[in-house]
Write an enzyme that holds these catalytic residues in place. Structure first.
Site, PDB file in Angstrom:
ATOM      1  N   HIS A 116       0.846  -1.192   0.000  1.00 28.84           N
ATOM      2  CA  HIS A 116       0.000   0.000   0.000  1.00 28.84           C
ATOM      3  C   HIS A 116       0.886   1.249   0.000  1.00 28.84           C
ATOM      4  O   HIS A 116       1.419   1.648   1.031  1.00 28.84           O
ATOM      5  CB  HIS A 116      -0.900  -0.011   1.234  1.00 28.84           C
ATOM      6  CG  HIS A 116      -2.101   0.878   1.131  1.00 28.84           C
ATOM      7  ND1 HIS A 116      -2.130   2.007   0.342  1.00 28.84           N
ATOM      8  CD2 HIS A 116      -3.334   0.797   1.711  1.00 28.84           C
ATOM      9  CE1 HIS A 116      -3.316   2.585   0.452  1.00 28.84           C
ATOM     10  NE2 HIS A 116      -4.064   1.876   1.274  1.00 28.84           N
ATOM     11  N   ALA A 118      -0.343   4.288  -1.064  1.00 25.50           N
ATOM     12  CA  ALA A 118      -1.326   5.318  -1.407  1.00 25.50           C
ATOM     13  C   ALA A 118      -1.932   5.929  -0.144  1.00 25.50           C
ATOM     14  O   ALA A 118      -1.605   5.544   0.982  1.00 25.50           O
ATOM     15  CB  ALA A 118      -2.424   4.707  -2.284  1.00 25.50           C
ATOM     16  N   HIS A 119      -2.810   6.910  -0.350  1.00 25.07           N
ATOM     17  CA  HIS A 119      -3.742   7.424   0.658  1.00 25.07           C
ATOM     18  C   HIS A 119      -3.089   7.955   1.930  1.00 25.07           C
ATOM     19  O   HIS A 119      -3.656   7.840   3.008  1.00 25.07           O
ATOM     20  CB  HIS A 119      -4.754   6.339   1.043  1.00 25.07           C
ATOM     21  CG  HIS A 119      -5.483   5.775  -0.127  1.00 25.07           C
ATOM     22  ND1 HIS A 119      -6.218   4.621  -0.062  1.00 25.07           N
ATOM     23  CD2 HIS A 119      -5.559   6.188  -1.419  1.00 25.07           C
ATOM     24  CE1 HIS A 119      -6.729   4.346  -1.249  1.00 25.07           C
ATOM     25  NE2 HIS A 119      -6.344   5.293  -2.081  1.00 25.07           N
ATOM     26  N   TYR A 121      -0.527   6.879   3.539  1.00 25.00           N
ATOM     27  CA  TYR A 121       0.223   5.932   4.345  1.00 25.00           C
ATOM     28  C   TYR A 121       1.722   6.142   4.120  1.00 25.00           C
ATOM     29  O   TYR A 121       2.143   7.010   3.358  1.00 25.00           O
ATOM     30  CB  TYR A 121      -0.208   4.498   4.038  1.00 25.00           C
ATOM     31  CG  TYR A 121      -1.578   4.180   4.600  1.00 25.00           C
ATOM     32  CD1 TYR A 121      -1.737   3.936   5.962  1.00 25.00           C
ATOM     33  CD2 TYR A 121      -2.705   4.147   3.782  1.00 25.00           C
ATOM     34  CE1 TYR A 121      -2.996   3.663   6.498  1.00 25.00           C
ATOM     35  CE2 TYR A 121      -3.955   3.878   4.305  1.00 25.00           C
ATOM     36  CZ  TYR A 121      -4.098   3.638   5.661  1.00 25.00           C
ATOM     37  OH  TYR A 121      -5.335   3.373   6.192  1.00 25.00           O
ATOM     38  N   GLY A 271     -14.273  -1.484  -4.476  1.00 23.07           N
ATOM     39  CA  GLY A 271     -14.151  -1.674  -3.038  1.00 23.07           C
ATOM     40  C   GLY A 271     -15.474  -1.558  -2.324  1.00 23.07           C
ATOM     41  O   GLY A 271     -16.031  -2.529  -1.829  1.00 23.07           O
ATOM     42  N   ARG A 272     -16.018  -0.346  -2.278  1.00 20.32           N
ATOM     43  CA  ARG A 272     -17.258  -0.117  -1.537  1.00 20.32           C
ATOM     44  C   ARG A 272     -18.433  -0.895  -2.120  1.00 20.32           C
ATOM     45  O   ARG A 272     -19.265  -1.434  -1.374  1.00 20.32           O
ATOM     46  CB  ARG A 272     -17.556   1.381  -1.506  1.00 20.32           C
ATOM     47  CG  ARG A 272     -16.636   2.156  -0.603  1.00 20.32           C
ATOM     48  CD  ARG A 272     -16.661   3.637  -0.890  1.00 20.32           C
ATOM     49  NE  ARG A 272     -15.994   3.941  -2.156  1.00 20.32           N
ATOM     50  CZ  ARG A 272     -15.781   5.176  -2.590  1.00 20.32           C
ATOM     51  NH1 ARG A 272     -16.184   6.196  -1.875  1.00 20.32           N
ATOM     52  NH2 ARG A 272     -15.172   5.373  -3.731  1.00 20.32           N
TER      53      ARG A 272
END
Length: 320
Positions: A116, A118-119, A121, A271-272
């Site tokens: 990960h 991204a976002h 992190y 995802g959602r």
């Protein structure tokens, strides 16, 4: 895709006052927070190091940003903590943590891992010039800012093999102060280094997963966003990357099919919609109605509500 945290997570933070922070131990967690459309054949473990959104109960210091809060397991909120800067000599140990987390994921029965980056992190903070204010070999130039990512990739691939390792990045997403002055250029810089790594390694990574800005901005409001902007980003990065390319970020069934048909992506990740529709592939196949997701339950501690209580298509029809 199963989203989770690694067994040992350093905290990494924002700007001069919020920098690369302290280590703490946390349990090996699994949470079905996002799933890629892969017809249930392979499951990858998402390795992410808690940073901007860490749990206050593991630390003592408090943040100067008292208006920002962390949600605890009991439903209460506390201020963000104030981590310290990570010393250069500590970084190899963090890279080793990624390697060990990847090995543990395979031992636990996963088919592969997704790094990960991204976002907001850890890796994302090294990559983006709006938050990386380091003055050592990991800050400043784009070469320096990509260095940590490539060290992690090298370590994880050496442990598992390239075909079991995917990478997620979000150059165009500004999340928790993780922003870049040239997101297109940053994406190209990362892709250039991944291409070179694959060439030197003699094998391709499982995939590169890029999240678009629509997931955080336009999708939640029901607006599709700027199609021209999204298309430019998709085609610019897709045309350069030499390997399997996945996009995600607020795609509908129709937009996902269009992206693949146009050659803008090899795969589209959901995802959602997958969280709220456990049989999403079947619903897409039949063009059936979708369950609406409840965003308020996305990050709660309950193992059922908001995670495994959404009805399958047949259950939905039987209630009508």
């Amino acid at each position: 895709m199963v989203e989770a945290g690694s067994h040992m997570c350093p905290e990494f933070t924002q700007r001069n006052r919020w920098r690369h922070g302290r280590r703490f131990w946390m349990p090996f967690m699994l949470k079905a927070a996002s799933c890629s459309v892969n017809f249930g054949t392979l499951v990858a473990y998402l390795i992410k190091f808690i940073n901007l959104v860490g749990d206050h109960q593991y630390r003592q210091q408090t943040s100067p940003f008292q208006s920002l809060r962390v949600l605890l397991p009991d439903g209460s909120y506390v201020p963000y903590p104030k981590p310290r800067a990570l010393e250069t000599h500590e970084i190899p140990g963090v890279v080793e943590d990624y390697r060990r987390a990847a090995i543990n994921a395979i031992r636990a029965g996963f088919d592969g891992v997704e790094i990960h980056g991204a976002h907001g992190y850890l890796i994302d903070q090294f990559l983006k010039d709006g938050i990386n204010d380091r003055t050592d070999e990991y800050g400043g130039s784009i070469d320096n800012r990509c260095k940590f990512l490539m060290q992690v990739v090298q370590a994880v691939v050496s442990a598992l093999g390239a075909d079991r390792v995917g990478i997620r990045i979000s150059p165009a997403i500004d999340h928790l102060d993780a922003m870049d002055s040239d997101p297109v250029g940053l994406g190209l810089a990362v892709i250039e280094r991944l291409n070179k790594f694959q060439l030197n390694n003699g094998s391709q990574l499982a995939y590169l997963h890029v999240q678009l800005i629509t997931a955080y901005v336009e999708a939640e409001s029901g607006r599709p966003g700027s199609e021209d902007e999204v298309a430019l980003l998709m085609r610019t990065w897709r045309n350069v990357y030499q390997g399997t390319f996945i996009f995600s970020g607020g795609f509908t069934r129709e937009l996902g099919m269009q992206a693949v048909a146009n050659g803008d992506a090899d795969l589209v990740s959901y995802g959602r919609l997958f969280l709220s529709n456990p049989d999403l592939v079947l619903r897409f196949k039949l063009n059936a109605p979708l369950n609406k997701y409840n965003r308020k339950t996305f990050y709660t501690q309950d193992p059922v509500i908001g995670y495994t209580d959404y009805p399958f298509l047949q259950e939905s029809r039987s209630r009508i």
